[in-house]
Design a protein around this motif. Structure first.
Motif, PDB file in Angstrom:
ATOM      1  N   ASP A 168      -7.513   1.721  -0.921  1.00  0.00           N
ATOM      2  CA  ASP A 168      -7.115   1.274   0.416  1.00  0.00           C
ATOM      3  C   ASP A 168      -7.216  -0.259   0.456  1.00  0.00           C
ATOM      4  O   ASP A 168      -8.295  -0.821   0.657  1.00  0.00           O
ATOM      5  CB  ASP A 168      -8.027   1.913   1.464  1.00  0.00           C
TER       6      ASP A 168
ATOM      7  N   HIS B 205      -6.558  12.927  -6.621  1.00  0.00           N
ATOM      8  CA  HIS B 205      -5.797  12.881  -5.369  1.00  0.00           C
ATOM      9  C   HIS B 205      -6.228  11.708  -4.494  1.00  0.00           C
ATOM     10  O   HIS B 205      -5.809  11.610  -3.348  1.00  0.00           O
ATOM     11  CB  HIS B 205      -5.958  14.199  -4.603  1.00  0.00           C
TER      12      HIS B 205
ATOM     13  N   ASN C 269      -0.167   3.843  -3.017  1.00  0.00           N
ATOM     14  CA  ASN C 269      -0.268   5.281  -2.724  1.00  0.00           C
ATOM     15  C   ASN C 269       0.431   6.133  -3.774  1.00  0.00           C
ATOM     16  O   ASN C 269       0.240   7.344  -3.819  1.00  0.00           O
ATOM     17  CB  ASN C 269       0.316   5.588  -1.346  1.00  0.00           C
ATOM     18  N   ARG C 270       1.270   5.504  -4.591  1.00  0.00           N
ATOM     19  CA  ARG C 270       1.937   6.253  -5.668  1.00  0.00           C
ATOM     20  C   ARG C 270       1.127   6.219  -6.960  1.00  0.00           C
ATOM     21  O   ARG C 270       1.573   6.706  -7.977  1.00  0.00           O
ATOM     22  CB  ARG C 270       3.325   5.676  -5.925  1.00  0.00           C
TER      23      ARG C 270
ATOM     24  N   THR D 288      -6.651   7.609  -3.482  1.00  0.00           N
ATOM     25  CA  THR D 288      -5.913   6.341  -3.612  1.00  0.00           C
ATOM     26  C   THR D 288      -6.771   5.194  -3.078  1.00  0.00           C
ATOM     27  O   THR D 288      -7.655   5.408  -2.242  1.00  0.00           O
ATOM     28  CB  THR D 288      -4.590   6.361  -2.824  1.00  0.00           C
TER      29      THR D 288
ATOM     30  N   GLN E  85       0.835  -1.209   0.000  1.00  0.00           N
ATOM     31  CA  GLN E  85       0.000   0.000   0.000  1.00  0.00           C
ATOM     32  C   GLN E  85       0.872   1.263   0.000  1.00  0.00           C
ATOM     33  O   GLN E  85       0.686   2.152  -0.833  1.00  0.00           O
ATOM     34  CB  GLN E  85      -0.892  -0.024   1.251  1.00  0.00           C
ATOM     35  N   THR E  86       1.821   1.337   0.924  1.00  0.00           N
ATOM     36  CA  THR E  86       2.625   2.568   1.038  1.00  0.00           C
ATOM     37  C   THR E  86       3.625   2.701  -0.110  1.00  0.00           C
ATOM     38  O   THR E  86       3.872   3.811  -0.580  1.00  0.00           O
ATOM     39  CB  THR E  86       3.390   2.615   2.381  1.00  0.00           C
ATOM     40  N   ALA E  87       4.175   1.579  -0.548  1.00  0.00           N
ATOM     41  CA  ALA E  87       5.227   1.655  -1.567  1.00  0.00           C
ATOM     42  C   ALA E  87       4.689   1.814  -2.980  1.00  0.00           C
ATOM     43  O   ALA E  87       5.325   2.481  -3.806  1.00  0.00           O
ATOM     44  CB  ALA E  87       6.110   0.409  -1.490  1.00  0.00           C
TER      45      ALA E  87
ATOM     46  N   TYR F  44       0.497   3.006  12.295  1.00  0.00           N
ATOM     47  CA  TYR F  44       1.935   3.098  12.574  1.00  0.00           C
ATOM     48  C   TYR F  44       2.666   3.806  11.442  1.00  0.00           C
ATOM     49  O   TYR F  44       3.530   4.649  11.666  1.00  0.00           O
ATOM     50  CB  TYR F  44       2.509   1.693  12.764  1.00  0.00           C
ATOM     51  N   ALA F  45       2.300   3.476  10.209  1.00  0.00           N
ATOM     52  CA  ALA F  45       3.004   4.072   9.072  1.00  0.00           C
ATOM     53  C   ALA F  45       2.486   5.460   8.732  1.00  0.00           C
ATOM     54  O   ALA F  45       3.180   6.235   8.078  1.00  0.00           O
ATOM     55  CB  ALA F  45       2.860   3.160   7.851  1.00  0.00           C
ATOM     56  N   SER F  46       1.284   5.784   9.179  1.00  0.00           N
ATOM     57  CA  SER F  46       0.652   7.039   8.764  1.00  0.00           C
ATOM     58  C   SER F  46       0.810   8.123   9.817  1.00  0.00           C
ATOM     59  O   SER F  46       0.964   7.845  11.011  1.00  0.00           O
ATOM     60  CB  SER F  46      -0.839   6.791   8.510  1.00  0.00           C
ATOM     61  N   ALA F  47       0.757   9.353   9.349  1.00  0.00           N
ATOM     62  CA  ALA F  47       0.786  10.494  10.273  1.00  0.00           C
ATOM     63  C   ALA F  47      -0.608  10.823  10.789  1.00  0.00           C
ATOM     64  O   ALA F  47      -0.774  11.744  11.576  1.00  0.00           O
ATOM     65  CB  ALA F  47       1.371  11.709   9.563  1.00  0.00           C
TER      66      ALA F  47
ATOM     67  N   VAL G  44      -1.674   0.354   9.782  1.00  0.00           N
ATOM     68  CA  VAL G  44      -1.911   1.582   9.003  1.00  0.00           C
ATOM     69  C   VAL G  44      -1.578   2.809   9.851  1.00  0.00           C
ATOM     70  O   VAL G  44      -0.939   3.752   9.377  1.00  0.00           O
ATOM     71  CB  VAL G  44      -3.371   1.630   8.500  1.00  0.00           C
TER      72      VAL G  44
END
Lengths: 166, 281
Positions: free
Chosen positions: A32, A28, A22-23, A30, A17-19, A63-66, A61
């Motif tokens: 999930d 705008h 999300n790209r 993405t 997902q993050t790598a 942990y990796a997200s702000a 999710v």
């Protein structure tokens, strides 16, 4: 067994997902994958180990997200509650239930994300957010809902094999 | 005696006959005769040879086809490997170009110390703009350190683990950067929308803003070092009734295709929170 495979599967999906996912935005928005996976897993009739998956998915999710910790977790929990309720009523048409849960889950999750931004004092345009982020995300999620459901259903049937009729 | 003469005579006739034939052959007088006699033989031989070769091919060609197919598969495998190598090398060249550009940027500012990092991911929440990088506290990264590329300002470190860090981009909706215009030295705050559109907010109407003005960090507030390039003004929103004006900023950094960044490690951000008065209860 189900809990054992939850950790590697959800970790791999989080990394994916993050790598990658999300790209690949649409406008705008993405997709999930964790949301779709948890929705498909929750909807399967034989699956019993749901809450561990939801908790783990939400923690990974977060942990990796702000994003504030509560937002993804609450979103997944609410979506799963609805999925479990829906499973009992429209289990004969799981694809329809999957699309419905994807629809509701995306709106719930994005509502919580917007709520978290609001709490942080960020001003934003609701209509712009809906048009450029939520609706494209919803479209991507619905497009991926069927293949994710097919994969997760196969996994669920492998983890929870049905009883043989003699 | 007669017998001896008879033999000699025969031999002489034979020699004369052979020599005569040779002379006729060398003189080309026997060519039509040769053609007449050899052509059927050649035709028969050619037919026989072609039939033999056809039968030989029928027996041996399957082996050749199998060998050729094997060879073809080997060559295709080699081509695939070479194509993979070409793609890998192109990717390395692309990475090297990015790193060379970052190195040039670092050399142009020798007063700063940098740690290069690759962008390995993006935040799951589409409403916020954060990236994940592959360097963390083990490489000396700390919270608040500014992140740049050779093009300009990217953001700052938001969270750090031992081997990775999360960077808040300047395009994040919660990000505020104090900036100044290079030409007029007007200072302003730059914020972003949830879609990543950068804007200068609350600029006094008396300040002159025009399209193309270069935006740099001002260094005020202590969050970022001064004079880092951010972008240019792309449009100005100014109405007579407003007390302030707004300008849209076009960043020079391609945030979508961000691959590698530099973290300025010798800049210590100032935490102004203790200085901000809290309302008395």
């Amino acid at each position: 067994m189900a809990n054992l495979i939850a950790l590697p599967l959800l970790v791999i999906l989080s990394v994916f997902q993050t790598a990658i996912v999300n790209r690949l935005p649409l406008l705008h928005g993405t997709a999930d994958l964790i949301l779709l996976t948890l929705a498909a897993w929750s909807l399967h009739e034989r699956v019993t180990s749901v809450w561990f998956w939801v908790l783990l998915g939400g923690v990974l999710v977060s942990y990796a997200s702000a994003t504030p910790f509560f937002a993804p977790l609450i979103g997944y929990v609410v979506m799963t509650v609805i999925a479990r309720l829906l499973r009992r009523r429209v289990w004969q048409t799981p694809i329809l239930a999957m699309i419905l849960i994807t629809f509701l889950g995306t709106f719930i999750q994005h509502g919580l994300y917007m709520g978290a931004l609001f709490i942080r004092g960020v001003t934003f345009n609701w209509r712009e957010s809906l048009n450029l982020i939520t609706l494209p995300s919803l479209l991507l999620n619905i497009l991926l809902a069927i293949p994710v459901y097919a994969v997760i259903s196969t996994l669920a049937e492998w983890v929870y094999p049905g009883e043989l009729e003699i | 005696m007669n017998r001896l003469n008879s033999r000699s005579l025969r031999l002489a006739v034979l020699v004369i006959f052979i020599v005569g034939l040779l002379l006729l052959a060398l003189g080309g007088y026997l060519t039509p005769l040769f053609r007449l006699t050899l052509n059927p033989i050649i035709t028969v031989e050619a037919w026989l040879s072609s039939r033999y070769l056809a039968i030989h091919d029928m027996i041996t060609v399957p082996k050749d086809v199998a060998r050729l197919q094997q060879r073809n598969a080997e060559l295709e495998s080699q081509v695939t490997q070479l194509q993979a190598q070409v793609i890998e090398l192109q990717q390395r060249i692309s990475e090297a170009q990015v790193l060379y550009a970052l190195l040039d940027f670092a050399r142009s500012r020798p007063d700063n110390q940098y740690v290069a990092a690759s962008v390995i991911g993006r935040d799951t929440n589409p409403f916020i703009s954060y990236i994940l990088i592959d360097q963390g506290s083990d490489a000396g990264l700390r919270h608040g350190m500014p992140v740049v590329t050779n093009q300009g300002l990217v953001g700052r470190i938001d969270a750090v683990t031992a081997g990775g860090a999360r960077v808040q981009l300047v395009t994040d909706s919660a990000s505020v950067v104090n900036v100044r215009l290079q030409s007029t030295q007007v200072e302003a705050s730059m914020t972003a929308s949830v879609t990543g559109e950068l804007a200068l907010q609350m600029v006094p109407t008396s300040a002159s803003l025009s399209v193309g003005d270069v935006i740099l960090t001002s260094g005020l507030g202590g969050s970022y070092p001064a004079n880092i390039f951010i972008g240019q003004i792309s449009s100005v929103r100014k109405r007579e009734s407003d007390l302030s004006q707004t300008a849209i900023v076009q960043s020079v950094v391609d945030f979508v295709g961000l691959k590698a960044v530099l973290v300025i490690t010798n800049f210590k951000p100032v935490d102004l929170n203790p200085l901000i008065p809290t309302p008395a209860k």
